[in-house]
Structures are given as C-alpha cells and as structure tokens.
Design a protein around this motif. Structure first.
Motif, PDB file in Angstrom:
ATOM      1  N   LEU A 365       0.813  -1.216   0.000  1.00  0.00           N
ATOM      2  CA  LEU A 365       0.000   0.000   0.000  1.00  0.00           C
ATOM      3  C   LEU A 365       0.846   1.265   0.000  1.00  0.00           C
ATOM      4  CD1 LEU A 365      -2.684  -1.079   2.634  1.00  0.00           C
ATOM      5  CD2 LEU A 365      -2.964  -0.974   0.145  1.00  0.00           C
ATOM      6  N   ALA A 366       2.176   1.114  -0.167  1.00  0.00           N
ATOM      7  CA  ALA A 366       3.073   2.271  -0.087  1.00  0.00           C
ATOM      8  C   ALA A 366       2.837   3.269  -1.206  1.00  0.00           C
ATOM      9  CB  ALA A 366       4.530   1.807  -0.105  1.00  0.00           C
ATOM     10  N   GLY A 367       2.400   2.821  -2.365  1.00  0.00           N
ATOM     11  CA  GLY A 367       2.161   3.707  -3.495  1.00  0.00           C
ATOM     12  C   GLY A 367       0.767   3.525  -4.047  1.00  0.00           C
ATOM     13  N   PRO A 368       0.409   4.303  -5.057  1.00  0.00           N
ATOM     14  CA  PRO A 368      -0.919   4.167  -5.667  1.00  0.00           C
ATOM     15  C   PRO A 368      -1.080   2.814  -6.329  1.00  0.00           C
ATOM     16  CG  PRO A 368       0.489   5.603  -6.976  1.00  0.00           C
ATOM     17  CD  PRO A 368       1.221   5.345  -5.699  1.00  0.00           C
ATOM     18  N   GLU A 369      -2.335   2.363  -6.460  1.00  0.00           N
ATOM     19  CA  GLU A 369      -2.609   1.073  -7.063  1.00  0.00           C
ATOM     20  C   GLU A 369      -2.082   1.047  -8.497  1.00  0.00           C
ATOM     21  OE1 GLU A 369      -6.336  -2.075  -7.351  1.00  0.00           O
ATOM     22  OE2 GLU A 369      -6.676   0.029  -6.855  1.00  0.00           O
ATOM     23  N   GLY A 370      -1.327   0.020  -8.839  1.00  0.00           N
ATOM     24  CA  GLY A 370      -0.739  -0.087 -10.165  1.00  0.00           C
ATOM     25  C   GLY A 370       0.682   0.433 -10.243  1.00  0.00           C
ATOM     26  N   SER A 371       1.123   1.215  -9.256  1.00  0.00           N
ATOM     27  CA  SER A 371       2.483   1.739  -9.249  1.00  0.00           C
ATOM     28  C   SER A 371       3.437   0.680  -8.716  1.00  0.00           C
ATOM     29  CB  SER A 371       2.565   2.995  -8.375  1.00  0.00           C
ATOM     30  OG  SER A 371       3.895   3.395  -8.182  1.00  0.00           O
ATOM     31  N   LEU A 372       4.577   0.483  -9.392  1.00  0.00           N
ATOM     32  CA  LEU A 372       5.544  -0.521  -8.980  1.00  0.00           C
ATOM     33  C   LEU A 372       6.742   0.081  -8.249  1.00  0.00           C
ATOM     34  CD1 LEU A 372       5.606  -2.956 -12.038  1.00  0.00           C
ATOM     35  CD2 LEU A 372       4.548  -3.316  -9.812  1.00  0.00           C
ATOM     36  N   GLU A 373       7.318   1.130  -8.826  1.00  0.00           N
ATOM     37  CA  GLU A 373       8.519   1.708  -8.250  1.00  0.00           C
ATOM     38  C   GLU A 373       8.295   2.165  -6.811  1.00  0.00           C
ATOM     39  OE1 GLU A 373       7.442   2.149 -11.216  1.00  0.00           O
ATOM     40  OE2 GLU A 373       9.076   1.560 -12.551  1.00  0.00           O
ATOM     41  N   ALA A 374       7.115   2.719  -6.504  1.00  0.00           N
ATOM     42  CA  ALA A 374       6.843   3.209  -5.158  1.00  0.00           C
ATOM     43  C   ALA A 374       6.701   2.073  -4.154  1.00  0.00           C
ATOM     44  CB  ALA A 374       5.566   4.059  -5.158  1.00  0.00           C
ATOM     45  N   ARG A 375       6.519   0.831  -4.635  1.00  0.00           N
ATOM     46  CA  ARG A 375       6.328  -0.308  -3.754  1.00  0.00           C
ATOM     47  C   ARG A 375       7.566  -1.205  -3.692  1.00  0.00           C
ATOM     48  NH1 ARG A 375       1.451  -1.826  -7.034  1.00  0.00           N
ATOM     49  NH2 ARG A 375       2.026  -3.966  -6.525  1.00  0.00           N
ATOM     50  N   GLY A 376       8.717  -0.707  -4.137  1.00  0.00           N
ATOM     51  CA  GLY A 376       9.949  -1.466  -3.960  1.00  0.00           C
ATOM     52  C   GLY A 376      10.339  -2.361  -5.110  1.00  0.00           C
TER      53      GLY A 376
END
Length: 524
Positions: A365-376
């Motif tokens: 849940l660290a980034g918006p849904e569909g975002s990869l870079e924000a989630r590591g």
C-alpha cells in the motif's frame, strides 16, 4: 531424513481439498476427476443437497458432478506413501470418525443426484473443537474451544443456516480457521460495482482474526475460503483480500471483472500454498495467466535472484497497464503482443512473518494502485537471449529481432536473424514447429515484444471471413465453457464472427482461443 522433492510432490497430490489433510478412503468425481476423502465428499455433497442445491458440484473446480467412484489406483499410491511415512497415518479416533460418515462402498452421487442426502451428519460434535493438530516439526498443541461470542461479527447473519454451517465445518478445519471460511448459502449480499456508494461493512474487531495470514499463523493449517461474490472455492488459488474489512475475499475473476468490497477498500492479491508440509501465504505479484507467484524475495542480491522474483509487465493497455506475466508464460507465448517490461524486487530474503511469503500489506500500500517503483520494485535490464544455433547474442548492436520456438526446450529455443537454419526451414525450427518473431522494446534488453506469431486454426463455429484485430472495451471473465478470458484494453487477434450467433465472436489472446460477446470489443 528430510523428504525428497519427489515425495513432497507426491504428498501435495494426495491432499484433500476439503480438510487439507492426506486423503482417506479416496473418492473420485466424474467428470472432473478430482479426488477427495470419502467422508469429506459425503459431507460436502450432503450440505449442498440440504441447501436445496439441485446440482452437486466439485469443491475444487465447481464443475457439476454426475457420479462418485472409488479410485483403487489412487488408494494404492496413498498406501505406498503411508508405508514409507507411517507417522502421517490417521489415528484410530480419526478413522472411526471418518468411517461413521462414509464407509468404502457407500454411494454418494449417482446420476447427478446426491444419494441419501437427508441422513444427518455426525460431524457436529463439540469435542471436535479440541482436536489435536500436528505442527510441521512434529510437536503438537491443543486448540482451546472458541468462546460463546467468537462468531460475533461473522458475516453470516441468517440464523436458519448457522446450524448447517457449524455442522458442515466442525472437524474439517480448526476452530480459528472456521472464521476464515466464507461459506454462502444465498444469504450474503452481492458486492456492488466499484462505483457503488461507500459504507461501513464488517470492520475488523480487536482480538478476532481478520486476515488469512492471522488464521494460518494461529492454526498452522490452510484456511477454507470462498469468494464472497460467486461462492467459488479459492482455497489454493489466487484471490483478493480486503485491507480493511474482516475476512472479505473475491476470486480473481470477480475482482478483475470490476467487483470489490462494499466499502470500495483496496484489495490485495494472495494465495495459500503448502511448502515442506507447512502452510504459507504468498502475497504481492502473480502471473495473470497461470497464477504463478512471481514476487519471491530477492535477498538484496540482484545478480543471484530466484527465477520467481522476476515478472514481465504489459506496457500497453491490458488492464490499464496492470497486467503481469511470469517468465515461463512469456517463453511459451502465453502473453499479449504489447511491449513487455521486465521487473524484479529488492526485498530481503527473510520475511517479517513466519507464514508470509512476499510483501506485507504496508509495503503493497506504499504507493498508488498499479504503481511498482513506489512499492519497492525495479526495472531489470540484464536480460540476454542467445542463439541456440550459432551462440550469437541476439541483443547485439544492429539486431532487429530473433526467432523463438514456444515448444522446444520448454520455450527456450531461439535463433538469431542471421542464422541460416531459419531460412532453410522456411519459418520452422529444426523440429518443424512454427516460430515467433520477437524484438527488443523501446529501452533495450529490459523490454521485449512479439512482432509476429503463428496463427491459430479457427474452429468450425467461425464464419469464413477475413480475421481482424480488436480492442477489449471490457474484460471477459465469465465462467462459460470455451470462453476466452481477457482484461479491458487487451488486443485480440484473429477475430471472426460466430456462425450461429451474430452477437458472439471467436478470437485469440495470450496464445489461447475462445468465444466472447461482440459487445465487449471494438474492431480495429
């Protein structure tokens, strides 16, 4: 001595999907050929008949069952496995309880009808809540009975069916796991579309299990889970769990069709698995074609990562760019024709929870849904393809692409453009298979796309017209026999109208062919 990989594979095939234990008195369902315990099968079908379900269905695939039969071959395999692993045999008490429900030779389903369905089940015993469970290490512990208010807040709010639920699940799963079993007999509200008004629904209660990982951690057993929309069994399949509501789940078909929890909370993908005789919960990224988990921790060493820590992601319009493939599906041609980008993760190898394999909900849940870079997650560019004829690197400067066979070497046979083998074979590999033309993407070796793939032979139901391409305006995940599954934004190939109905078409996507409604697509 630790069990061999073969023994682990065999044991996995001998597990009953209902009680998640080794099968006892194996019974096989026709025509799906799934096999489960005789006593579990009888209780399953009796519960369906008691609920006025006219058609008995398999708990694994939900296909109609017309007959149940003993399986001597399976029984012999099970007997041989237990001979080598006597510690896994059932206790005398377990055998007596199972035989009180089902005895070898009993008929369960015949001619599509449950036999003797009105016989009361002896499974509703209170002492079942204190049965002993063996941990993977061989030690044991006792689960205490649930307090009288343990089921407060449980989503089944209709008293008439509560007795039936307790009778069916008593003894099949540990008491804690029963909280995770979303059983529906017609009384559960249908989740609305994602644009439905938000409202509170079944929020989590302190002190009560609210997620599958909590259930597995406390019971050391797999939970029994069904989709809260279609009632499909998703015990060991990819499903989605609400991050706020208590034990709310959707199967992948319902979720990808646009459904969510009634309060429109974020939902995260997960799947239960058994590894080394212990239950785990895989989370994070899964292949949208084969459900393979592709989010294994990389261990912080980018140059020595496990193969299932990589995944290809569609850079085109499939599911608005949120569509993933494992490396094997791409090798076998089970992927879209859009440009694909290779990703991996940099998480440490040690999971924060003993039963959790993959990112935590907080990481997802660290980034918006569909975002990869924000989630590591990070792009991976160190991807090479070597010609199996001349050993040349097909990614070398000036290379426009390469030829790829989806059938040889499990989809790992490639030929460079300059290799004479392709020209002599007229588009076929040395074994005579039609080959696919691949190329790098816009950013080099970390990207890839399919330029040309062999056409599939259209079935007789198709009209004799020129095939066309189409864009999916809506996803198609209907459980219709012969239907083609695809997400919104998918690019469909070889689209032809059906002979028998102008409202239906046939086409291909991800290397597969099937039918779908014409209203779901826009021809291009």
């Amino acid at each position: 001595m630790a069990p061999s990989s073969l023994e682990q594979t065999v044991e996995k095939e001998l597990i009953c999907a209902i009680c998640t234990d080794l099968i006892f008195d194996p019974i096989t369902f026709l025509d799906c050929l799934h096999t489960n315990c005789g006593s579990c099968s009888k209780s399953w079908f009796s519960s369906q008949a008691s609920n006025r379900n006219p058609t008995p269905t398999c708990p694994i695939c939900r296909e109609p069952v017309r007959e149940t039969r003993p399986n001597p071959s399976f029984a012999n395999l099970l007997e041989e496995f237990l001979r080598k692993n006597p510690e896994k045999k059932r206790t005398d008490d377990d055998i007596r309880e199972a035989r009180a429900i089902f005895k070898p030779g009993d008929r369960i389903v015949s001619g599509g009808v449950v036999v003797n369905a009105n016989t009361p089940s002896p499974m509703n015993r209170q002492d079942q809540q204190q049965r002993r469970l063996s941990t993977p290490q061989g030690s044991s512990f006792t689960l205490e009975p649930l307090p009288p208010n343990a089921f407060e807040g449980f989503r089944i709010g209709f008293a008439d069916n509560q007795r039936l639920i307790d009778e069916f699940f008593a003894g099949l799963v540990p008491p804690q796991a029963r909280l995770a079993t979303n059983v529906h007999f017609g009384g559960h509200p249908q989740p609305p579309p994602r644009n439905a008004p938000s409202h509170n629904y079944n929020l989590r209660v302190p002190g009560q299990p609210a997620t599958i990982v909590e259930i597995i951690a406390s019971s050391r057993q797999l939970a029994m889970i069904t989709c809260d929309a279609c009632e499909r069994n998703v015990n060991m399949y990819v499903h989605y769990e609400c991050t706020v509501c208590s034990l709310y789940h959707l199967c992948s078909s319902c979720y990808l069709s646009g459904q969510t929890c009634p309060a429109r909370h974020r939902m995260l993908a997960q799947k239960q698995v058994m590894r080394f005789q212990a239950p785990y919960l895989e989370t994070g990224i899964f292949c949208n074609v084969c459900d393979e988990w592709v989010d294994a921790p990389a261990g912080g060493h980018l140059h020595s990562q496990p193969d299932n820590s990589f995944f290809w992601r569609c850079a085109g319009g499939c599911n608005n760019g949120n569509w993933n493939y494992c490396k094997r599906c791409v090798r076998l041609g089970a992927c879209c024709d859009h440009e694909l980008k290779l990703y991996t993760n940099t998480r440490p190898a040690t999971p924060p929870n003993g039963v959790l394999r993959g990112p935590t909900p907080q990481q997802q849940l660290a980034g918006p849904e569909g975002s990869l870079e924000a989630r590591g997650y990070a792009r991976w560019y160190n991807y090479n393809v070597v010609c199996d004829r001349c050993s040349a690197n097909v990614h070398s400067a000036g290379s426009a692409g390469w030829y790829h066979c989806r059938e040889c070497l499990d989809g790992e046979f490639d030929l460079c453009m300059g290799c004479s083998a392709w020209q002599e074979a007229e588009g076929e590999c040395p074994r005579g298979h039609k080959m696919t033309i691949m190329s790098q993407g816009s950013q080099g070796r970390g990207d890839m796309r399919t330029l040309l793939k062999p056409e599939m032979e259209a079935p007789e139901i198709c009209a004799d017209t020129e095939p066309r391409t189409a864009i999916a305006l809506r996803g198609n995940f209907a459980g219709i026999e012969g239907a083609l599954r695809f997400p919104v934004g998918a690019e469909l190939r070889e689209v032809r109208p059906a002979l028998y109905d102008d409202d239906w078409c046939w086409g291909t996507y991800c290397g597969r062919g099937g039918i779908f409604e014409k209203r779901l697509i826009r021809l291009t």
